[in-house]
Design an enzyme around this catalytic site. Structure first.
Site, PDB file in Angstrom:
ATOM      1  N   HIS A 178     -87.831  22.813-103.149  1.00  0.00           N
ATOM      2  CA  HIS A 178     -87.564  22.932-104.832  1.00  0.00           C
ATOM      3  C   HIS A 178     -89.068  23.779-105.018  1.00  0.00           C
ATOM      4  O   HIS A 178     -89.451  23.974-105.450  1.00  0.00           O
ATOM      5  CB  HIS A 178     -87.741  21.165-105.091  1.00  0.00           C
ATOM      6  CG  HIS A 178     -87.841  21.167-106.504  1.00  0.00           C
ATOM      7  ND1 HIS A 178     -87.058  21.459-107.482  1.00  0.00           N
ATOM      8  CD2 HIS A 178     -89.135  20.469-107.665  1.00  0.00           C
ATOM      9  CE1 HIS A 178     -87.495  21.131-109.021  1.00  0.00           C
ATOM     10  NE2 HIS A 178     -88.769  20.733-108.364  1.00  0.00           N
ATOM     11  N   HIS A 234     -90.731  25.583-114.269  1.00  0.00           N
ATOM     12  CA  HIS A 234     -88.825  24.670-113.376  1.00  0.00           C
ATOM     13  C   HIS A 234     -87.869  26.376-114.358  1.00  0.00           C
ATOM     14  O   HIS A 234     -87.264  26.046-113.166  1.00  0.00           O
ATOM     15  CB  HIS A 234     -88.960  23.497-113.704  1.00  0.00           C
ATOM     16  CG  HIS A 234     -90.156  22.226-112.794  1.00  0.00           C
ATOM     17  ND1 HIS A 234     -90.895  23.125-113.093  1.00  0.00           N
ATOM     18  CD2 HIS A 234     -89.311  21.578-111.824  1.00  0.00           C
ATOM     19  CE1 HIS A 234     -91.371  21.902-111.726  1.00  0.00           C
ATOM     20  NE2 HIS A 234     -89.682  21.019-111.503  1.00  0.00           N
ATOM     21  N   ARG A 288     -73.828  -2.656-114.346  1.00  0.00           N
ATOM     22  CA  ARG A 288     -74.288  -2.197-115.490  1.00  0.00           C
ATOM     23  C   ARG A 288     -75.631  -2.449-114.923  1.00  0.00           C
ATOM     24  O   ARG A 288     -76.555  -2.594-116.127  1.00  0.00           O
ATOM     25  CB  ARG A 288     -73.167  -3.327-116.690  1.00  0.00           C
ATOM     26  CG  ARG A 288     -72.474  -2.929-116.725  1.00  0.00           C
ATOM     27  CD  ARG A 288     -71.538  -3.746-118.080  1.00  0.00           C
ATOM     28  NE  ARG A 288     -70.230  -3.397-117.953  1.00  0.00           N
ATOM     29  CZ  ARG A 288     -69.209  -4.458-118.054  1.00  0.00           C
ATOM     30  NH1 ARG A 288     -69.843  -5.596-117.512  1.00  0.00           N
ATOM     31  NH2 ARG A 288     -68.191  -4.353-117.968  1.00  0.00           N
ATOM     32  N   ARG A 329     -92.100  16.149-123.077  1.00  0.00           N
ATOM     33  CA  ARG A 329     -91.752  16.180-121.897  1.00  0.00           C
ATOM     34  C   ARG A 329     -91.392  17.472-121.306  1.00  0.00           C
ATOM     35  O   ARG A 329     -91.668  17.022-119.572  1.00  0.00           O
ATOM     36  CB  ARG A 329     -90.630  14.678-121.281  1.00  0.00           C
ATOM     37  CG  ARG A 329     -90.550  14.298-119.903  1.00  0.00           C
ATOM     38  CD  ARG A 329     -89.639  13.217-119.851  1.00  0.00           C
ATOM     39  NE  ARG A 329     -89.279  12.677-118.358  1.00  0.00           N
ATOM     40  CZ  ARG A 329     -89.179  11.497-117.986  1.00  0.00           C
ATOM     41  NH1 ARG A 329     -89.185  11.290-119.217  1.00  0.00           N
ATOM     42  NH2 ARG A 329     -88.699  11.395-116.765  1.00  0.00           N
TER      43      ARG A 329
HETATM   44 ZN   LIG Z   1     -90.002  19.497-110.247  1.00  0.00          ZN
END
Ligand SMILES: [Zn+2]
Ligand SMILES: NC(=O)c1ccc[n+]([C@@H]2O[C@H](COP(=O)([O-])OP(=O)(O)OC[C@H]3O[C@@H](n4cnc5c(N)ncnc54)[C@H](O)[C@@H]3O)[C@@H](O)[C@H]2O)c1
Length: 366
Positions: A267, A250, A123, A243
């Protein structure tokens, strides 16, 4: 040496950026972990272990830290529950307990897997991020997002688990393959465009030094990028609003990656195309002046030769609405208003998006 505070309400921590930090990793771990760990489990991949394993082990030994090195398979394809389960099973066999700590030494794949492992092992046990790719140093290691892929898609299983510290040694970038290095630079450029014109100007003016991987230039660039990410993350720990600006480039970048089954673009390269597309959309909708649009585009293409786009524009655009980040079917675009300032927009006409994605192919002719 520089230090950047990631000032989260419940779990503030620091990123330390310093050349040769890896050779002091043992004492640094003891500094950032508030309780001395019963044992440290270093998660890494063989290309990193081969180059830096001895250095890391020597430092851990010198600091008197009981440790194990666990090598996981390399690459995005290893970012799975199966890898997490295998690592957890090994840790149980090695009697890892709740006083143990995980240390991720590698790129974003290692950081995401090891971070998730630490989030769920008994956990939750502490994790320290030691990123060794540029992408992980400026982006993935900061902010506490961890997770793995499913066959159905990337990063579909995950948890927020903030590290106790982020230890960044820019010297390890010397051994990074050229293409990986350049792909990472796009995330730094992104930080400049969304929030910090100084980064943007530095990457324009000092491009040659950066591409030669000059130590001082990288130290500055990484520190400045980490500051941007830290500020954005601290303002919005769980990605509800602010954020989202980190997703500049993206939206279309992810669609392009998915449409090419993650085989054609790294990426950062897909994000580079996405940043060009977003800046063209911003110009086409009257948000960004043509001169600044050109400046953004030129700074992107100057960093790397991007693999060409061969997919059908319509297929790329169709992917946008199925993105995990499309809220209630609305595609959100982060669009630049100026260099250093962006806005999130949900009402870009699909025809404009399609036209701008189609227009990217003019760059294929270079
Ligand atoms: Zn990125
Ligand atoms: N958690 C986040 O917030 C976040 C943000 C961005 C990206 N990510 C994730 O990061 C991953 C991509 O990370 P990446 O680009 O670092 O790829 P990666 O981790 O696959 O590393 C790329 C390659 O570089 C090698 N390598 C690493 N360090 C090296 C070094 N110093 N010298 C030589 N080779 C080295 C690796 O072994 C690997 O083959 C993706 O899975 C992405 O989803 C996560």
């Amino acid at each position: 040496m520089s230090r950047v505070l990631i000032n989260l309400a419940h779990a503030p921590y620091e990123a330390v950026i310093e050349g040769a930090l890896l050779s002091r990793i043992g004492s640094e771990l003891l500094r950032v972990l508030e309780n001395r760990p019963s044992r440290v489990f270093v998660i890494t991949v063989s290309p990193v272990r081969r180059r830096y394993g001895k250095l890391v082990e020597r430092s851990l030994r010198q600091a008197g830290i009981d440790h194990e090195i666990l090598v996981m398979p390399d690459g995005e394809r290893a970012k799975t529950m199966k890898t997490v389960e295998a690592l957890a099973a090994k840790m149980v066999r090695m009697k890892a307990d709740r006083a143990s700590a995980v240390v991720a030494v590698g790129g974003g794949v290692v950081g995401d897997v090891a971070g998730f492992l630490a989030a769920v092992y008994m956990r939750g046990i502490p994790v320290v991020q030691v990123p060794t790719t540029l992408l992980a140093q400026v982006d993935a290691s900061i902010g506490g997002k961890t997770g793995v892929n499913l066959v159905a898609g990337k990063n579909l299983i995950g948890a927020f688990h903030q590290p106790r510290g982020v230890l960044i040694d820019p010297e390890v970038l010397k051994t990074l393959p050229e293409r990986e290095f350049r792909a990472g630079l796009f995330e730094a450029l992104k930080c400049g465009i969304i929030r910090d014109p100084e980064i943007f100007e530095f990457m324009e003016g000092e491009r040659a030094r950066i591409l030669k991987r000059d130590a001082a230039a990288l130290q500055w660039l990484i520190t400045a990028s980490v500051r941007v990410k830290a500020a954005v993350v601290a303002a919005d720990e769980r990605e509800s609003g602010e954020r989202r600006i980190l997703n500049f480039g993206h939206t279309i970048g992810h669609a392009l990656e998915a449409e090419t089954r993650y085989k054609t673009f790294l990426h950062g390269e897909a994000v580079a195309w996405g940043m060009i597309a977003a800046s063209r959309i911003a110009a086409a909708t009257g948000r960004l002046g043509p001169a600044e649009q050109r400046r953004i585009e030129e700074s992107v293409v100057a960093l790397a030769r991007l693999p060409k786009i061969r997919s059908n524009a319509r297929n790329i655009v169709r992917r946008l609405t199925s993105d995990k980040k499309a809220l209630h079917g609305h595609v959100h675009f982060v669009l630049p208003l100026a260099i250093g300032k962006v806005e999130t927009v949900a009402d870009v006409p699909e025809s404009t998006v399609l036209r701008m994605v189609e227009s990217l192919k003019d760059k294929n002719k270079r």
